[in-house]
Design an enzyme around this catalytic site. Sequence first.
Site, mmCIF file in Angstrom:
data_model
loop_
_atom_site.group_PDB
_atom_site.id
_atom_site.type_symbol
_atom_site.label_atom_id
_atom_site.label_comp_id
_atom_site.label_asym_id
_atom_site.label_seq_id
_atom_site.Cartn_x
_atom_site.Cartn_y
_atom_site.Cartn_z
ATOM 1 N N GLU A 134 0.849 -1.200 0.000
ATOM 2 C CA GLU A 134 0.000 0.000 0.000
ATOM 3 C C GLU A 134 0.876 1.238 0.000
ATOM 4 O O GLU A 134 1.954 1.246 0.575
ATOM 5 C CB GLU A 134 -0.991 -0.043 1.166
ATOM 6 C CG GLU A 134 -0.379 -0.195 2.551
ATOM 7 C CD GLU A 134 0.004 1.099 3.177
ATOM 8 O OE1 GLU A 134 -0.384 2.138 2.616
ATOM 9 O OE2 GLU A 134 0.700 1.073 4.191
ATOM 10 N N PHE A 135 0.383 2.259 -0.684
ATOM 11 C CA PHE A 135 1.128 3.510 -0.777
ATOM 12 C C PHE A 135 0.299 4.651 -0.190
ATOM 13 O O PHE A 135 0.439 5.803 -0.563
ATOM 14 C CB PHE A 135 1.495 3.796 -2.241
ATOM 15 C CG PHE A 135 2.267 2.677 -2.881
ATOM 16 C CD1 PHE A 135 3.588 2.448 -2.531
ATOM 17 C CD2 PHE A 135 1.662 1.823 -3.793
ATOM 18 C CE1 PHE A 135 4.307 1.398 -3.093
ATOM 19 C CE2 PHE A 135 2.372 0.768 -4.370
ATOM 20 C CZ PHE A 135 3.697 0.559 -4.015
ATOM 21 N N PHE A 250 7.543 16.547 -1.818
ATOM 22 C CA PHE A 250 8.523 16.039 -0.848
ATOM 23 C C PHE A 250 9.856 16.766 -0.940
ATOM 24 O O PHE A 250 10.915 16.193 -0.734
ATOM 25 C CB PHE A 250 8.682 14.515 -0.976
ATOM 26 C CG PHE A 250 7.582 13.813 -0.230
ATOM 27 C CD1 PHE A 250 6.272 13.959 -0.644
ATOM 28 C CD2 PHE A 250 7.838 13.059 0.889
ATOM 29 C CE1 PHE A 250 5.234 13.368 0.050
ATOM 30 C CE2 PHE A 250 6.809 12.460 1.597
ATOM 31 C CZ PHE A 250 5.504 12.621 1.162
ATOM 32 N N CYS A 261 6.189 5.063 9.179
ATOM 33 C CA CYS A 261 6.582 4.372 7.948
ATOM 34 C C CYS A 261 8.032 4.601 7.547
ATOM 35 O O CYS A 261 8.793 3.650 7.387
ATOM 36 C CB CYS A 261 5.659 4.804 6.815
ATOM 37 S SG CYS A 261 3.942 4.527 7.223
ATOM 38 N N LYS A 321 2.055 14.743 11.333
ATOM 39 C CA LYS A 321 1.715 15.602 10.195
ATOM 40 C C LYS A 321 0.239 15.972 10.332
ATOM 41 O O LYS A 321 -0.481 15.368 11.130
ATOM 42 C CB LYS A 321 2.013 14.904 8.866
ATOM 43 C CG LYS A 321 1.134 13.702 8.602
ATOM 44 C CD LYS A 321 1.350 13.226 7.184
ATOM 45 C CE LYS A 321 0.412 12.093 6.861
ATOM 46 N NZ LYS A 321 0.499 11.665 5.493
ATOM 47 N N ARG A 328 3.225 8.408 16.380
ATOM 48 C CA ARG A 328 4.405 7.554 16.285
ATOM 49 C C ARG A 328 5.548 8.313 15.610
ATOM 50 O O ARG A 328 5.366 8.910 14.562
ATOM 51 C CB ARG A 328 4.068 6.262 15.517
ATOM 52 C CG ARG A 328 3.244 5.312 16.367
ATOM 53 C CD ARG A 328 2.792 4.112 15.577
ATOM 54 N NE ARG A 328 1.851 4.469 14.524
ATOM 55 C CZ ARG A 328 1.361 3.598 13.637
ATOM 56 N NH1 ARG A 328 1.735 2.351 13.679
ATOM 57 N NH2 ARG A 328 0.504 3.996 12.722
HETATM 58 C C1 UGA Z 1 4.248 7.378 3.792
HETATM 59 C C2 UGA Z 1 4.243 7.369 2.252
HETATM 60 O O1 UGA Z 1 4.079 8.698 1.778
HETATM 61 C C3 UGA Z 1 3.098 6.491 1.738
HETATM 62 O O2 UGA Z 1 3.182 6.425 0.319
HETATM 63 C C4 UGA Z 1 3.241 5.096 2.322
HETATM 64 O O3 UGA Z 1 2.183 4.244 1.929
HETATM 65 C C5 UGA Z 1 3.213 5.193 3.842
HETATM 66 O O4 UGA Z 1 4.308 6.023 4.264
HETATM 67 C C6 UGA Z 1 3.337 3.805 4.420
HETATM 68 O O5 UGA Z 1 4.363 3.152 4.213
HETATM 69 O O6 UGA Z 1 2.385 3.319 5.056
HETATM 70 P P1 UGA Z 1 2.918 8.698 5.699
HETATM 71 O O7 UGA Z 1 4.004 8.222 6.613
HETATM 72 O O8 UGA Z 1 1.506 8.518 6.105
HETATM 73 O O9 UGA Z 1 3.059 7.997 4.253
HETATM 74 O O10 UGA Z 1 3.107 10.255 5.508
HETATM 75 P P2 UGA Z 1 3.809 11.229 4.460
HETATM 76 O O11 UGA Z 1 2.788 12.133 3.911
HETATM 77 O O12 UGA Z 1 4.672 10.494 3.518
HETATM 78 O O13 UGA Z 1 4.726 12.087 5.443
HETATM 79 C C7 UGA Z 1 5.771 11.487 6.223
HETATM 80 C C8 UGA Z 1 6.535 12.544 6.957
HETATM 81 O O14 UGA Z 1 7.364 13.291 6.077
HETATM 82 C C9 UGA Z 1 5.688 13.562 7.715
HETATM 83 O O15 UGA Z 1 6.217 13.762 9.012
HETATM 84 C C10 UGA Z 1 5.816 14.805 6.872
HETATM 85 O O16 UGA Z 1 5.638 15.965 7.622
HETATM 86 C C11 UGA Z 1 7.238 14.665 6.357
HETATM 87 N N1 UGA Z 1 7.533 15.450 5.133
HETATM 88 C C12 UGA Z 1 6.837 15.228 3.983
HETATM 89 C C13 UGA Z 1 8.540 16.394 5.158
HETATM 90 O O17 UGA Z 1 9.197 16.592 6.201
HETATM 91 N N2 UGA Z 1 8.822 17.106 4.023
HETATM 92 C C14 UGA Z 1 8.147 16.899 2.873
HETATM 93 O O18 UGA Z 1 8.459 17.576 1.863
HETATM 94 C C15 UGA Z 1 7.121 15.942 2.851
#
Ligand code: UGA
Length: 431
Positions: A134-135, A250, A261, A321, A328
């Site tokens: 899953e993504f 990102f 994740c 976020k 977590r």
């Molecule tokens: C992430 C992946 O984006 C999903 O595709 C994947 O399915 C999921 O992990 C998983 O393996 O279950 P998620 O952890 O829910 O999803 O959240 P993201 O939106 O990817 O953000 C992760 C973290 O990166 C957050 O703390 C966010 O604030 C941070 N982030 C994101 C940054 O610091 N900078 C950015 O430019 C983007």
Amino acid sequence: MGHKVTCLDTDEGKIRNLEAGKIPIYEPYLEEVLAESRKNLTFTSSYSEAIPGSEVVFIAVGTPPTPSGAPNLEFLSQAARSIGRHIDPGFTVVVNKSTVPIGSGNWVGSLLRDAVEQREDKASIQFAVASNPEFLREGSALHDSLYPDRIVIGADEPHALEVLYSLYRPVIDQTFPAPSYLPRPEEVAAVPLLSSDLASAELIKYAANAFLALKISFINEIGLVSERVGANISEVGRGIGLDSRIGPRFLNCGIGWGGSCFGKDTAALIATAGEYGLHLPIVEAAKKINSRQRDRVVEKLLLELKILKGRTIGLLGLAFKPNTDDLREAPAIEIAQKLIDRGVRVKAHDPVAMDRFRREHGDMGIHLCQDGRDVAEGCDALVLVTEWSEYREMDWAAVAKSMRTPFLLDGRHVLDKEKLTRAGFHYVSLS
Ligand code: UGA
């Protein structure tokens, strides 16, 4: 989409709550989708109720990290054995939806075979294991389920791929009626399907998360240089991202990633590589840079306030976020702990994660507040940790006046520096 779905969890409390329409986590529209699909959904804690008659069984159990970085596969093994004891005669596809180390498809297959071997009707039972990573992003999982960038299915048996193809067909062709609260985006016409062997599908999941994680760490590393040379990291990020080979997402510089994740999956990828005697220096560097970003928050506060002992510092946001109450590996918790260790009094607020915070981290000694305004009152500094939209729209002039010193560290690089400066703030970001 017309499928009948039974959700099984061994946690009976969770099942009772779901039956009563109560969702265990915060995520926009989950209540709506649960109410709408209730007639096709059954909740149970019983394998004998859930498994017989199912053509496809998804394993979606947790695979939490162990101290070595390798995921704990206890829940996966329990689920596989129980499924093997209960599948019906005929053909069943058992799908690994959980994020599992490469090779787990084979392993689940062997656990199922062992369980089936114990049964008298073993000759009539046929199954195949598939991987369907899953993504979904937390906070927008429903959107990502209905309108994904791609669907990946991996199996070593063609019939398993056919079954999953027909299951996902309404999503692939986008023929399902879109819910009113999540209309189909105009650009979504058909969803690409990638079918592969088991190991490739399993590696795609880890490689995708590792790549996203290193994209964030890359921009955070460039942020360091940007700060020293006096460049504007937001413009730099935009300028890089407009190259279609790189892409704009990102590339937001800030306190780094959190959540369940990226940290877990990069650690698991490093652990798997280690089993083959391989080092992954790029992925390891991404992790180091991420943890350095948290230290940089403390360094910036030290630089500005000179002495941290006895100060009061406010954190805006606790969840890792926006749009989730998941804590977590939330940066807020790590930062708060570092500040508390240095003798700081920490105040904080989050629009949805405060109840969970009280339950899971109530002993940290953080003073929880009603809203952002309340956090700022009497503070020596304010740190924007989670970019919830309500923080962007605060009455910043009033906030500045209520602080002991109007110093703001924008940990997500999302606030307008000029506007904040006009409101009376000394504004600093991480680059
Ligand atoms: C992430 C992946 O984006 C999903 O595709 C994947 O399915 C999921 O992990 C998983 O393996 O279950 P998620 O952890 O829910 O999803 O959240 P993201 O939106 O990817 O953000 C992760 C973290 O990166 C957050 O703390 C966010 O604030 C941070 N982030 C994101 C940054 O610091 N900078 C950015 O430019 C983007």
